[in-house]
Design an enzyme around this catalytic site. Sequence first.
Site, PDB file in Angstrom:
ATOM      1  CE  LYS A  16     -48.856  14.714 -40.967  1.00  0.00           C
ATOM      2  NZ  LYS A  16     -47.633  15.490 -41.002  1.00  0.00           N
ATOM      3  N   GLY A 107     -43.519  13.702 -36.747  1.00  0.00           N
ATOM      4  CA  GLY A 107     -44.126  14.402 -37.880  1.00  0.00           C
ATOM      5  C   GLY A 107     -44.910  13.488 -38.793  1.00  0.00           C
ATOM      6  CG  ASP A 145     -51.312  17.480 -39.206  1.00  0.00           C
ATOM      7  OD1 ASP A 145     -51.496  18.442 -39.975  1.00  0.00           O
ATOM      8  OD2 ASP A 145     -50.194  17.155 -38.764  1.00  0.00           O
TER       9      ASP A 145
END
Length: 305
Positions: A16, A107, A145
């Site tokens: 993502k 990330g 997340d």
Amino acid sequence: MSNKASRTVISVAPAKINLILEIHGTDSEGYHNLSTVFQALDLSDELMVTLAEDTALELVDKVHSGFKVELDDNNLVIKAQRLLEQHCRRPLPCHIKLIKNIPAGGGLGGGSADAASMLAALNIIYDLKLDKAELLSLAARLGADVAFGLIGGTALGTGRGERLSALPTHLSDHKVVLVVPPRGLSTPKVYAEWDKLEDKLRHPAQGNAEKYCQLARRADSLGDALQACLSNDLQPAAFAMYPELKTLQRKMLEAGCSAALLCGSGSTMFGLLEPQFTAKQIAELIAELSPLGRVVVTSMRSSQI
Ligand code: C5P
């Protein structure tokens, strides 16, 4: 997703990016309250989960990024399995083959996506009959997340990022270029750096998540208006810790990206390429950016999981 005959489930775990990441202070446990627009990518890890007598995790590292993927109980895939075992009060042994295509520590949410896929795979292979709400609440306990990994596509995340509402996917005619620098950044350290920033540097994304959602829910094509919203409050913190990222951002824009932004808490940067970008231009861009990090060209994944 499943192949019941061989008692193996193959599950895809997409990376993502955060098109927008806006911070609104901290909660009682020191976590940061967010409004963030998640976007899944076509770059994915793959999880093959097979029923077995004992649990084993095998890693096939296709990225060789140098960042460490733990193969012990600290691995989020194993944590997901343990959490599900506690929740269901029964052992759920399996052999897990984790094929890593998503660089770790950058990330891109690879570990979180793997954990979400593990929850979904065990639910199928052991026929646990957990509904989406139960899976989402377990996912939220594994990391901010992880819940998004059960949803996919494009979604607004609030709270710590775990309260999700799906959005239509725009900009999917654009390619996404990822540049993964040689050094990763630790998520808690980037948030701690944000806490120390001067107030005037803290909120480049303020108000953009709401603006983006309003625009995205309209049916017409709003590419430029949406791109103008792309922003990440963590970016100044990551740039303070890793100043080369600022140079990387400038080079990505000079090389032809129409926007370039930090992915989540970094250190990966993503750039958008307009649909008319040709294969030759993409090859030139890869050649220009490769000295600065590992370059991956991918696209946005619009389908929900
Ligand atoms: O949830 P996750 O394990 O990914 O978060 C790692 C760390 O990042 C947390 O321990 C916290 O320090 C920080 N974090 C935060 N606020 C968020 C998400 C993460 O402060 N919304």
